[in-house]
Scaffold this motif. Structure first.
Motif: not given
Length: 266
Positions: A16-17, A19-20, A23, A55-59, A61
């Motif tokens: 999650d970090d 991906l943050a 983005t 998680r990647f799809k949701g972000a 990325v």
């Protein structure tokens, strides 16, 4: 061209970090270092893979690639090497990644011709497995085959669209090869390009992009002139250099530097 960074620059950071960071700083994708000390590697189960992909799809990325450590030119039996490559391919498929990175790793125990033949044989087998899973295995310009000319000896022998090249601009430069020559050798096989910067051949501590001696402007200019429209991935090797400045604070400036190079070469 699209921009990505490698998790080698933020070793062990939770997904999650990662991906943050992507983005927040305008990166389109991430290259995942596939090592057991990372949150995503071949040892995770099906549920964990599905969660990571979601998680990647949701972000928004992309998982650009899975950076493994299989050494396809290394001496020894083919079986263990091929098992490693297949595991990486399966992980990439489950994550929705296009690419798997492998090293040559020919070493000093065999001559160049034998190392070439070993790598070509293994990659030829891996190519069929990767093709069935919609993944491309990329041989990085590294160690025993650090130039485009050396890597292309192997790739030309394999001759399969599911095996290609990952151009690491530091290694081709350290091998004495100019960007125009590297591109000429690798262009029939090129998957994506790893960018980075260093102070010199005797000081490879990672630096912010543009702060060192690597010919990044020339590389981007060659790629743009030839109409190549793939990925540039910043591989900041913080894992191997603890004294290097932390990558998160450099990501925005790095993306802006690459953007300027792309604009200047347009």
């Amino acid at each position: 061209m699209k921009l990505a960074f490698s998790t080698l620059g933020v070793p062990g950071l939770p997904l999650d970090d990662v991906l943050a960071l992507a983005t927040a700083h305008g990166y389109h994708g991430v290259e995942l270092r596939a090592h057991p000390e990372e949150p995503v590697h071949p040892g995770i189960d099906r549920e964990q893979r599905a969660d990571a992909a979601a998680r990647f799809k949701g972000a928004g990325v992309e998982v650009l690639g899975v950076a493994g450590y299989a050494r396809v030119a290394a001496p020894g039996e083919d079986g263990p090497v091929l098992d490693d490559v297949r595991a990486l391919v399966d992980l990439a498929r489950d994550l929705g990644a296009r690419y798997v990175r492998v090293f040559p790793g020919g070493g000093d125990e065999q001559g160049p011709e034998e190392a070439d033949a070993t790598a070509a044989r293994r990659l030829g087998v891996a190519a069929e497995y990767a093709a069935d899973r919609g993944v491309r295995v990329l041989l990085e310009t590294h160690d025993s085959h650090r130039t485009g000319a050396a890597a292309s000896r192997i790739l030309g022998t394999v001759g399969h669209r599911n095996v290609g090249a990952l151009w690491d601009v530091m290694h081709t430069w350290l091998g004495g090869e100019q960007p125009v020559a590297s591109y000429a050798a690798l262009s029939p096989y090129l998957g994506y390009v790893q960018v980075k910067d260093i102070a010199g051949p005797d000081d490879t501590v990672p630096l912010p992009l543009g702060a060192g001696v690597l010919p990044l402007a020339e590389c981007v200019e060659v790629l743009s002139r030839e109409g190549w429209d793939g990925w540039l991935c910043w591989e900041y090797e913080a894992r191997w250099y603890p004294a290097a400045a932390p990558l998160p604070g450099l990501l925005r400036a790095g993306r802006e530097h690459l953007g300027r190079l792309l604009n200047e070469s347009a």
